[in-house]
Scaffold this motif. Structure first.
Motif, PDB file in Angstrom:
ATOM      1  N   UNK A  26       0.794  -1.219   0.000  1.00  0.00           N
ATOM      2  CA  UNK A  26       0.000   0.000   0.000  1.00  0.00           C
ATOM      3  C   UNK A  26       0.832   1.277   0.000  1.00  0.00           C
ATOM      4  N   UNK A  27       2.003   1.228  -0.587  1.00  0.00           N
ATOM      5  CA  UNK A  27       2.917   2.378  -0.580  1.00  0.00           C
ATOM      6  C   UNK A  27       2.610   3.354  -1.704  1.00  0.00           C
ATOM      7  N   UNK A  28       2.912   4.634  -1.440  1.00  0.00           N
ATOM      8  CA  UNK A  28       2.757   5.691  -2.442  1.00  0.00           C
ATOM      9  C   UNK A  28       3.869   5.560  -3.475  1.00  0.00           C
ATOM     10  N   UNK A  29       3.498   5.572  -4.751  1.00  0.00           N
ATOM     11  CA  UNK A  29       4.450   5.408  -5.845  1.00  0.00           C
ATOM     12  C   UNK A  29       4.458   6.666  -6.702  1.00  0.00           C
ATOM     13  N   UNK A  30       5.649   7.131  -7.066  1.00  0.00           N
ATOM     14  CA  UNK A  30       5.799   8.268  -7.966  1.00  0.00           C
ATOM     15  C   UNK A  30       6.649   7.829  -9.155  1.00  0.00           C
ATOM     16  N   UNK A  31       6.023   7.601 -10.314  1.00  0.00           N
ATOM     17  CA  UNK A  31       6.811   7.228 -11.488  1.00  0.00           C
ATOM     18  C   UNK A  31       7.421   8.474 -12.133  1.00  0.00           C
ATOM     19  N   UNK A  32       8.652   8.341 -12.603  1.00  0.00           N
ATOM     20  CA  UNK A  32       9.337   9.408 -13.328  1.00  0.00           C
ATOM     21  C   UNK A  32       9.661   8.897 -14.727  1.00  0.00           C
ATOM     22  N   UNK A  89      18.756  16.555 -10.098  1.00  0.00           N
ATOM     23  CA  UNK A  89      17.717  15.577 -10.401  1.00  0.00           C
ATOM     24  C   UNK A  89      16.423  16.161  -9.862  1.00  0.00           C
ATOM     25  N   UNK A  90      15.252  15.620 -10.222  1.00  0.00           N
ATOM     26  CA  UNK A  90      14.011  16.187  -9.702  1.00  0.00           C
ATOM     27  C   UNK A  90      14.011  16.187  -8.168  1.00  0.00           C
ATOM     28  N   UNK A  91      14.018  17.360  -7.575  1.00  0.00           N
ATOM     29  CA  UNK A  91      13.975  17.480  -6.122  1.00  0.00           C
ATOM     30  C   UNK A  91      15.263  17.929  -5.471  1.00  0.00           C
ATOM     31  N   UNK A  92      16.360  17.989  -6.209  1.00  0.00           N
ATOM     32  CA  UNK A  92      17.596  18.433  -5.575  1.00  0.00           C
ATOM     33  C   UNK A  92      18.845  18.170  -6.388  1.00  0.00           C
ATOM     34  N   UNK A  93      19.963  18.021  -5.662  1.00  0.00           N
ATOM     35  CA  UNK A  93      21.264  17.733  -6.260  1.00  0.00           C
ATOM     36  C   UNK A  93      21.932  16.650  -5.428  1.00  0.00           C
ATOM     37  N   UNK A  94      22.805  15.854  -6.056  1.00  0.00           N
ATOM     38  CA  UNK A  94      23.548  14.864  -5.290  1.00  0.00           C
ATOM     39  C   UNK A  94      24.852  14.492  -5.973  1.00  0.00           C
ATOM     40  N   UNK A 109      20.947  16.759  -1.434  1.00  0.00           N
ATOM     41  CA  UNK A 109      20.435  17.943  -0.758  1.00  0.00           C
ATOM     42  C   UNK A 109      19.212  18.417  -1.530  1.00  0.00           C
ATOM     43  N   UNK A 110      18.087  18.658  -0.847  1.00  0.00           N
ATOM     44  CA  UNK A 110      16.912  19.152  -1.558  1.00  0.00           C
ATOM     45  C   UNK A 110      17.162  20.563  -2.084  1.00  0.00           C
TER      46      UNK A 110
END
Length: 111
Positions: A26-32, A89-94, A109-110
């Motif tokens: 039942x986990x939330x999934x976010x496809x990219x 990347x979507x949401x930040x840098x790494x 880091x967001x």
């Protein structure tokens, strides 16, 4: 602050991996797109990468920070080797690094 909050896994089908965790737990999934899916799981996100050219060879543990430059300095000062320069990347840098024992990890880091 340094906290593990993300683990990326290689997958033959990011879509199928995401659908499995949604149905089974039942986990939330976010496809990219077809090659990448995130699954949220109690304070930890699992990423599934299907693009063979970009897959990690093993699960990639990712550490969250509020200061990417300071984390890189700390990694290098402690004997770690940066294996992938910082990138967005979507949401930040790494960036990725290898610790002296040979395991590859990442710090993000967001935005």
């Amino acid at each position: 602050m340094y906290e593990v909050d993300f683990v990326e896994f290689p997958s033959t089908s990011a879509t199928a991996s995401g659908e499995f965790f949604a149905r089974a737990f039942g986990r939330q999934v976010t496809p990219y797109g077809p090659d990448y899916t995130d699954v949220r799981a109690a304070g930890l996100t699992f990423g599934f990468r299907a693009d063979a050219a970009e897959q990690p060879g093993a699960p990639l543990v990712t550490i969250r920070t509020d200061d990417l430059a300071a984390a890189r300095t700390a990694v290098e000062a402690a004997g770690g080797e940066v294996t992938a320069e910082p990138f967005a990347f979507p949401g930040g840098r790494h960036f990725h690094f290898r610790e002296p024992g040979g395991s590859e990890l990442a710090v993000w880091c967001p935005e």
